[in-house]
Design a protein around this motif. Structure first.
Motif, mmCIF file in Angstrom:
data_model
loop_
_atom_site.group_PDB
_atom_site.id
_atom_site.type_symbol
_atom_site.label_atom_id
_atom_site.label_comp_id
_atom_site.label_asym_id
_atom_site.label_seq_id
_atom_site.Cartn_x
_atom_site.Cartn_y
_atom_site.Cartn_z
ATOM 1 N N PRO A 60 2.829 -68.464 16.284
ATOM 2 C CA PRO A 60 3.737 -67.414 15.820
ATOM 3 C C PRO A 60 3.156 -66.007 15.825
ATOM 4 C CG PRO A 60 3.429 -69.103 14.111
ATOM 5 C CD PRO A 60 2.578 -69.483 15.274
ATOM 6 N N ALA A 61 1.862 -65.871 16.058
ATOM 7 C CA ALA A 61 1.248 -64.547 16.136
ATOM 8 C C ALA A 61 1.295 -63.982 17.551
ATOM 9 C CB ALA A 61 -0.212 -64.616 15.672
ATOM 10 N N ARG A 62 1.676 -64.802 18.531
ATOM 11 C CA ARG A 62 1.651 -64.371 19.934
ATOM 12 C C ARG A 62 3.062 -64.020 20.407
ATOM 13 N NH1 ARG A 62 -2.739 -66.025 23.241
ATOM 14 N NH2 ARG A 62 -2.990 -63.862 23.774
ATOM 15 N N PHE A 63 3.130 -62.841 21.040
ATOM 16 C CA PHE A 63 4.395 -62.329 21.572
ATOM 17 C C PHE A 63 4.201 -61.957 23.041
ATOM 18 C CE2 PHE A 63 4.269 -61.552 17.082
ATOM 19 C CZ PHE A 63 5.549 -61.811 16.642
ATOM 20 N N PHE A 64 5.308 -61.991 23.765
ATOM 21 C CA PHE A 64 5.309 -61.593 25.170
ATOM 22 C C PHE A 64 6.562 -60.755 25.380
ATOM 23 C CE2 PHE A 64 6.985 -62.335 29.469
ATOM 24 C CZ PHE A 64 5.933 -61.866 30.216
ATOM 25 N N ILE A 65 6.413 -59.643 26.073
ATOM 26 C CA ILE A 65 7.575 -58.806 26.400
ATOM 27 C C ILE A 65 7.683 -58.708 27.914
ATOM 28 C CG2 ILE A 65 8.707 -56.579 26.111
ATOM 29 C CD1 ILE A 65 6.803 -56.108 23.722
ATOM 30 N N PHE A 66 8.887 -58.963 28.417
ATOM 31 C CA PHE A 66 9.198 -58.803 29.836
ATOM 32 C C PHE A 66 10.076 -57.570 29.949
ATOM 33 C CE2 PHE A 66 12.004 -59.405 33.477
ATOM 34 C CZ PHE A 66 11.081 -59.637 34.478
ATOM 35 N N GLU A 67 9.581 -56.560 30.646
ATOM 36 C CA GLU A 67 10.326 -55.328 30.847
ATOM 37 C C GLU A 67 10.594 -55.158 32.335
ATOM 38 O OE1 GLU A 67 8.415 -51.935 29.056
ATOM 39 O OE2 GLU A 67 7.734 -53.114 27.360
ATOM 40 N N LEU A 68 11.834 -54.848 32.681
ATOM 41 C CA LEU A 68 12.205 -54.620 34.072
ATOM 42 C C LEU A 68 12.902 -53.269 34.178
ATOM 43 C CD1 LEU A 68 12.525 -55.536 37.030
ATOM 44 C CD2 LEU A 68 14.646 -56.686 36.334
ATOM 45 N N TYR A 69 12.335 -52.422 35.009
ATOM 46 C CA TYR A 69 12.847 -51.064 35.218
ATOM 47 C C TYR A 69 13.299 -50.911 36.664
ATOM 48 C CZ TYR A 69 10.403 -50.237 30.853
ATOM 49 O OH TYR A 69 9.979 -50.305 29.556
ATOM 50 N N THR A 70 14.155 -49.934 36.907
ATOM 51 C CA THR A 70 14.604 -49.672 38.279
ATOM 52 C C THR A 70 13.461 -49.164 39.146
ATOM 53 O OG1 THR A 70 15.320 -47.455 37.607
ATOM 54 C CG2 THR A 70 17.005 -49.213 37.655
ATOM 55 N N GLU A 71 12.507 -48.461 38.498
ATOM 56 C CA GLU A 71 11.359 -47.897 39.217
ATOM 57 C C GLU A 71 10.277 -47.543 38.203
ATOM 58 O OE1 GLU A 71 12.770 -44.368 41.112
ATOM 59 O OE2 GLU A 71 13.535 -43.544 39.249
ATOM 60 N N GLU A 72 9.084 -47.263 38.692
ATOM 61 C CA GLU A 72 7.970 -46.931 37.810
ATOM 62 C C GLU A 72 8.260 -45.705 36.953
ATOM 63 O OE1 GLU A 72 3.133 -46.299 37.926
ATOM 64 O OE2 GLU A 72 4.203 -46.674 39.798
ATOM 65 N N ALA A 73 8.978 -44.739 37.492
ATOM 66 C CA ALA A 73 9.309 -43.522 36.730
ATOM 67 C C ALA A 73 10.134 -43.843 35.488
ATOM 68 C CB ALA A 73 10.048 -42.530 37.625
ATOM 69 N N ALA A 74 10.957 -44.876 35.546
ATOM 70 C CA ALA A 74 11.754 -45.269 34.372
ATOM 71 C C ALA A 74 10.854 -45.817 33.265
ATOM 72 C CB ALA A 74 12.811 -46.297 34.768
ATOM 73 N N TRP A 75 9.783 -46.516 33.651
ATOM 74 C CA TRP A 75 8.816 -46.990 32.656
ATOM 75 C C TRP A 75 8.120 -45.798 32.002
ATOM 76 C CZ3 TRP A 75 3.180 -48.457 33.524
ATOM 77 C CH2 TRP A 75 2.638 -49.040 32.378
ATOM 78 N N ALA A 76 7.744 -44.819 32.815
ATOM 79 C CA ALA A 76 7.115 -43.612 32.276
ATOM 80 C C ALA A 76 8.069 -42.893 31.319
ATOM 81 C CB ALA A 76 6.685 -42.688 33.411
ATOM 82 N N ALA A 77 9.339 -42.824 31.688
ATOM 83 C CA ALA A 77 10.336 -42.177 30.830
ATOM 84 C C ALA A 77 10.502 -42.947 29.522
ATOM 85 C CB ALA A 77 11.666 -42.068 31.568
ATOM 86 N N HIS A 78 10.461 -44.267 29.585
ATOM 87 C CA HIS A 78 10.561 -45.102 28.382
ATOM 88 C C HIS A 78 9.459 -44.747 27.381
ATOM 89 C CE1 HIS A 78 10.604 -48.539 25.728
ATOM 90 N NE2 HIS A 78 9.405 -48.896 26.150
ATOM 91 N N GLN A 79 8.277 -44.510 27.888
ATOM 92 C CA GLN A 79 7.140 -44.206 27.012
ATOM 93 C C GLN A 79 7.238 -42.822 26.371
ATOM 94 O OE1 GLN A 79 3.267 -45.875 28.663
ATOM 95 N NE2 GLN A 79 4.631 -46.012 30.435
ATOM 96 N N GLU A 80 8.187 -42.020 26.811
ATOM 97 C CA GLU A 80 8.402 -40.694 26.237
ATOM 98 C C GLU A 80 9.579 -40.662 25.266
ATOM 99 O OE1 GLU A 80 6.325 -38.146 26.601
ATOM 100 O OE2 GLU A 80 5.073 -39.527 27.770
#
Length: 109
Positions: A60-80
């Protein structure tokens, strides 16, 4: 959460980030709540196809997140985004381990 229906080819077209997280002892529920709170605002971002947190049924202490973006720039935008910037400092204090690994498709579906 947004109702999404993507074909395998559409899901394979994008930029994936896989995140492995282990909560510190006693922080498991706080981490679960933080991750759950990120789902709706992240799914509402432009460029986000999926944001799916999972929790291990055997650890129960272990988590996994699967994130899918249209492009790498969307991941960068998410972090902002405000919700990311508000959650991450709190999350980092509650975890013993956090690794983010980006991936891109290598084979056509």
């Amino acid at each position: 959460m947004t109702d999404v229906n993507f074909t395998p080819a559409q899901l394979n077209d994008g930029f994936v980030v896989a995140i492995d997280i282990v909560a510190r002892p006693g922080e498991e529920e706080s981490v679960a709540e933080l991750l759950a709170g990120l789902v709706a605002p992240t799914m509402a971002e432009p460029g986000v196809k999926l944001f799916l947190p999972y929790r291990s049924p055997i650890d129960p202490a272990r988590f996994f997140i699967f994130e899918l973006y249209t492009e790498e720039a969307a991941w960068a935008a998410h972090q902002e985004t405000a919700h990311f910037k508000a959650a991450i400092p709190d999350l980092v204090q509650r975890v013993a381990f956090r690794e983010r690994l980006p991936f891109v498709p290598y084979a056509a579906v």
